[in-house]
Motif scaffolding. Structure first.
Motif, PDB file in Angstrom:
ATOM      1  N   LEU A  96     -34.404  95.508  33.309  1.00 42.37           N
ATOM      2  CA  LEU A  96     -34.783  94.492  34.322  1.00 42.37           C
ATOM      3  C   LEU A  96     -36.623  93.283  33.214  1.00 42.37           C
ATOM      4  O   LEU A  96     -36.826  92.632  33.833  1.00 42.37           O
ATOM      5  CB  LEU A  96     -35.850  96.160  35.128  1.00 42.37           C
ATOM      6  CG  LEU A  96     -35.261  97.068  35.086  1.00 42.37           C
ATOM      7  CD1 LEU A  96     -36.014  98.109  36.463  1.00 42.37           C
ATOM      8  CD2 LEU A  96     -33.859  96.229  36.621  1.00 42.37           C
ATOM      9  N   ILE A  97     -36.994  94.492  31.864  1.00 42.23           N
ATOM     10  CA  ILE A  97     -38.223  93.495  31.423  1.00 42.23           C
ATOM     11  C   ILE A  97     -36.819  92.263  31.294  1.00 42.23           C
ATOM     12  O   ILE A  97     -37.666  91.153  31.474  1.00 42.23           O
ATOM     13  CB  ILE A  97     -38.588  94.204  30.453  1.00 42.23           C
ATOM     14  CG1 ILE A  97     -39.264  95.439  31.088  1.00 42.23           C
ATOM     15  CG2 ILE A  97     -39.534  93.213  29.412  1.00 42.23           C
ATOM     16  CD1 ILE A  97     -39.879  96.034  29.640  1.00 42.23           C
ATOM     17  N   VAL A 100     -37.005  89.877  33.773  1.00 42.12           N
ATOM     18  CA  VAL A 100     -38.446  89.094  34.317  1.00 42.12           C
ATOM     19  C   VAL A 100     -38.223  88.168  33.158  1.00 42.12           C
ATOM     20  O   VAL A 100     -38.634  86.844  33.644  1.00 42.12           O
ATOM     21  CB  VAL A 100     -39.162  90.168  34.898  1.00 42.12           C
ATOM     22  CG1 VAL A 100     -40.871  89.128  34.459  1.00 42.12           C
ATOM     23  CG2 VAL A 100     -39.210  91.354  35.452  1.00 42.12           C
ATOM     24  N   GLY A 147     -36.046  85.277  34.057  1.00 44.03           N
ATOM     25  CA  GLY A 147     -36.722  83.989  35.649  1.00 44.03           C
ATOM     26  C   GLY A 147     -37.686  83.749  34.823  1.00 44.03           C
ATOM     27  O   GLY A 147     -37.949  82.294  35.655  1.00 44.03           O
ATOM     28  N   THR A 148     -38.509  84.145  34.461  1.00 40.92           N
ATOM     29  CA  THR A 148     -40.095  83.151  34.300  1.00 40.92           C
ATOM     30  C   THR A 148     -39.330  82.199  33.116  1.00 40.92           C
ATOM     31  O   THR A 148     -40.186  80.674  33.235  1.00 40.92           O
ATOM     32  CB  THR A 148     -40.997  83.805  33.436  1.00 40.92           C
ATOM     33  OG1 THR A 148     -41.183  85.204  33.779  1.00 40.92           O
ATOM     34  CG2 THR A 148     -42.408  83.711  32.564  1.00 40.92           C
TER      35      THR A 148
END
Length: 272
Positions: free
Chosen positions: A18-19, A22, A25-26
């Motif tokens: 999940l990290i 993120v 995605g960033t």
């Protein structure tokens, strides 16, 4: 116990995935917004993407090994984790060594320090603020308006009042000329050259420019101010890294337990 170690390993890997998502995605947000993104954001895009992909692949291997009991996945996962522990430890030691020198020079009667490039580690000078990197760092300073607090004019402010202000290393090095140049003070970011020239034959004294997009961004004092900030940040990173190494070692140990549990499970499964 067999299921417990596998469950813990699987749960941690899911969190890391999940990290990683993120982070990826960033980095994609920075990439898609390249037309309006600042130089700082573009500078962060590639490292964020690389770290995100690395964590994602590593965690997929760990998750597959823990839940599906694919031994080869766990072996690769643990081998990479072992290399990661070595690399992080070496990097932490390196950071402590290269940030061990370099401090701002406090001058009596001033609320800020001034910074000299020669006071900092040679490796930092040659590799962190070399000509190629400085173009990006300089653009980043301009994009983030590093001198915005000083560019607000203060009515009736005198030189004595100004030098009593508490400035950050970047503001001290990049947003004003070195005080020892003894340029004529008009306001915080506007200084003029005396008819007799600067008080000392220093390159930074003639590099200063009143243009808000130039100021002292090409001065050695600006590079020194940036290095002062980097030095503080890297020391914080070294502390965080030390904690992260502890986490990775615990995670590695859990992975080893999961590997052993898989072996025991396979042994009991095929035992006649």
């Amino acid at each position: 116990m067999v299921r417990l170690s596998n469950c813990i390993a699987a749960l941690i890997n899911v969190v890391i995935i999940l990290i990683a998502v993120v982070l990826i995605g960033t980095s994609m947000v920075f990439y898609k917004g390249h037309g309006s993104a600042t130089e700082c954001e573009r500078f962060l895009q590639k490292p964020l993407l690389a770290i995100g992909i690395f964590l994602f692949v590593l965690s997929i291997l760990g998750l597959g090994g823990a839940t599906c009991r694919f031994q080869w996945m766990l072996w690769i996962h643990l081998f990479v984790m072992f290399l990661l522990i070595i690399v992080l430890t070496a990097f932490t030691v390196f950071v402590i060594v290269v940030t061990n020198s370099g401090v701002g020079r406090a001058v009596s009667g001033r609320g800020f320090k001034e910074y000299r490039l020669g006071d900092y580690n040679d490796w930092l000078q040659k590799n962190v603020i070399n000509d190629d990197n400085w173009i990006q760092i300089r653009s980043c300073l301009i994009d983030t308006r590093a001198c915005r607090h000083l560019q607000v004019p203060v009515s009736g402010q005198t030189l004595q009042q100004f030098i009593n202000i508490n400035l950050t290393p970047v503001e001290s090095g990049c947003c004003k000329p070195p005080i020892y140049c003894e340029l004529d003070f008009k306001n915080a970011t506007f200084w003029t050259m005396p008819k007799t020239g600067p008080a000392v034959p220093d390159e930074d004294c003639v590099t200063w420019n009143n243009d808000p997009k130039k100021l002292c961004f090409d001065c050695k004092s600006c590079k020194a101010g940036v290095l002062s900030g980097i030095k503080k940040e890297w020391k914080i990173i070294a502390i965080i890294n030390s904690c992260f190494i502890g986490f990775v070692i615990i995670f590695y140990s859990i992975g080893c337990c999961a590997l052993r549990a898989n072996r025991v499970g396979r042994y009991h499964k095929y035992r006649p």
